[in-house]
Design an enzyme around this catalytic site. Structure first.
Site, PDB file in Angstrom:
ATOM      1  N   CYS A 164      -0.384   4.101   2.164  1.00  0.00           N
ATOM      2  CA  CYS A 164      -0.237   3.883   3.614  1.00  0.00           C
ATOM      3  C   CYS A 164       1.220   4.094   4.037  1.00  0.00           C
ATOM      4  O   CYS A 164       1.489   4.689   5.070  1.00  0.00           O
ATOM      5  CB  CYS A 164      -0.622   2.466   4.022  1.00  0.00           C
ATOM      6  N   ASP A 165       2.161   3.555   3.253  1.00  0.00           N
ATOM      7  CA  ASP A 165       3.553   3.458   3.711  1.00  0.00           C
ATOM      8  C   ASP A 165       4.527   4.365   2.974  1.00  0.00           C
ATOM      9  O   ASP A 165       5.692   4.462   3.361  1.00  0.00           O
ATOM     10  CB  ASP A 165       4.038   2.003   3.556  1.00  0.00           C
ATOM     11  N   CYS A 224       0.842  -1.201   0.000  1.00  0.00           N
ATOM     12  CA  CYS A 224       0.000   0.000   0.000  1.00  0.00           C
ATOM     13  C   CYS A 224       0.876   1.249   0.000  1.00  0.00           C
ATOM     14  O   CYS A 224       1.389   1.653   1.046  1.00  0.00           O
ATOM     15  CB  CYS A 224      -0.917  -0.016   1.222  1.00  0.00           C
TER      16      CYS A 224
END
Ligand code: NAP
Length: 304
Positions: free
Chosen positions: A135-136, A132
């Protein structure tokens, strides 16, 4: 007994909830995690949702949810562990918390990230291996990363990461992308993205965190080692259908066999969104499924 239980709260499940509430059906949405939301929440920019150009995936997902909540849809957070009496008029949904009874079921559990299945992927997951980018990605500001894949998600991820990373390798197993042409052009126009064609990953290596990616050109056999800190795997999705594979008909890849009317082979059970057989898996087709599934639910209930 409820009229309908919707399992899953991505765009398909939330659209189904909106249509069910507007139809006056006694409805419950069961979601695995609080505000599960589905893949849309991890999509950076959704550039093709009609009427809302450039809206962020998170914002769109939250709008869907608020719409359903404002209409009075009820949500419970629980993991469905079994479905009983599928062929009966009263279907029973067993969760890790409570058991619920309903006339109809809309399966909208969506799909999850596929894995590469190479050495180092599992052991370095969360230590530089990610599924992701939104997300990261922030953890890799100023660093060098690779994105694996050639679909919409891989292209979007590469573009997103290129904003903050020093360098992004985009590694694809063929010599043409599957993703949208508009995204391809943006990728080719981004100076810090280097596309590596016809290449597959042999291994991800590193002590504690990712340090090296070993790839191989599948035409020439030439091997290459890339020194980097992050590997973003974007090689597609697998339907979340383990729970129902023995209950409703699924194709060889595990997608639930259902038409545009979302009917499965079991009367009263419907499938909506990315987990059903369909030519195009997009947010817009998922929300269309939610609407169609509830129309089929109403028709089913009306004949009882
Ligand atoms: P996808 O379209 O299925 O693409 C997967 C990519 O990964 C393909 O390029 C595939 O290569 C490659 N791949 C698969 N297995 C591999 C392996 N083992 N090793 C190396 N490469 C591998 O999946 P996606 O990009 O995750 O997108 C999923 C769905 O969501 C798609 O239908 C997409 O259009 C949709 N989506 C929609 C939006 C939107 O509505 N805005 C945004 C993002 C995604 P090949 O090309 O060689 O098969």
């Amino acid at each position: 007994m409820l009229d309908v239980i919707i399992i899953g709260s991505g765009p398909a499940g939330l659209s189904a909830a909106i249509y069910a509430m507007r139809a006056g059906l006694q409805t419950l949405v069961i979601e695995k995690h609080p505000m599960s939301g589905g893949q849309v929440l991890n999509t950076v920019d959704v550039d093709n949702y009609p009427g809302l150009p450039g809206i962020g995936g998170f914002e769109l997902g939250m709008n869907f949810r608020k719409h359903a909540e404002d209409l009075g849809a009820q949500f419970v957070t629980a993991e469905v562990t079994g479905i009983e009496g599928v062929k009966d008029e009263e279907k029973v949904v067993v969760t890790d918390k409570e058991t619920y009874r309903c006339k109809t079921l809309v399966l909208a559990m969506g799909a999850t990230h596929r894995m590469l299945g190479v050495p180092g992927e599992e052991s370095l997951r969360g230590m530089g291996v990610s599924y992701c980018a939104t997300c990261d990605g922030a953890f890799f500001r100023g660093k060098t990363v690779a994105v694996i894949g050639g679909g919409d998600v891989a292209l979007e991820d590469a573009l997103f990461l290129a904003r903050g990373c020093e360098k992004v390798y985009l590694i694809h197993r063929r010599d043409a992308f599957r993703g949208a042409r508009s995204l391809q052009q943006k990728v080719f126009d981004t100076p810090n993205i280097e596309v590596i064609w016809n290449s597959e990953v042999d291994a991800i290596e590193g002590e504690e965190t990712v340090q090296m990616l070993r790839i191989r050109n599948n035409k020439t056999g030439v091997k290459q080692s890339l020194s980097l800190q992050g590997v973003f795997v974007a090689v597609g999705i697998t339907p979340e259908t383990k729970l129902v594979r023995d209950l409703v008909a699924c194709d060889a890849n595990g997608y639930i066999c259902a038409d545009e009317n979302c009917k499965t082979d079991i009367p009263g059970i419907f499938a909506a969104g990315d987990l059903r057989t369909k030519p195009l898996r997009q947010i817009v087709t998922a929300v269309a499924d939610g609407a169609n599934a509830i129309t089929s639910v109403e028709a089913y209930i009306n004949t009882r």
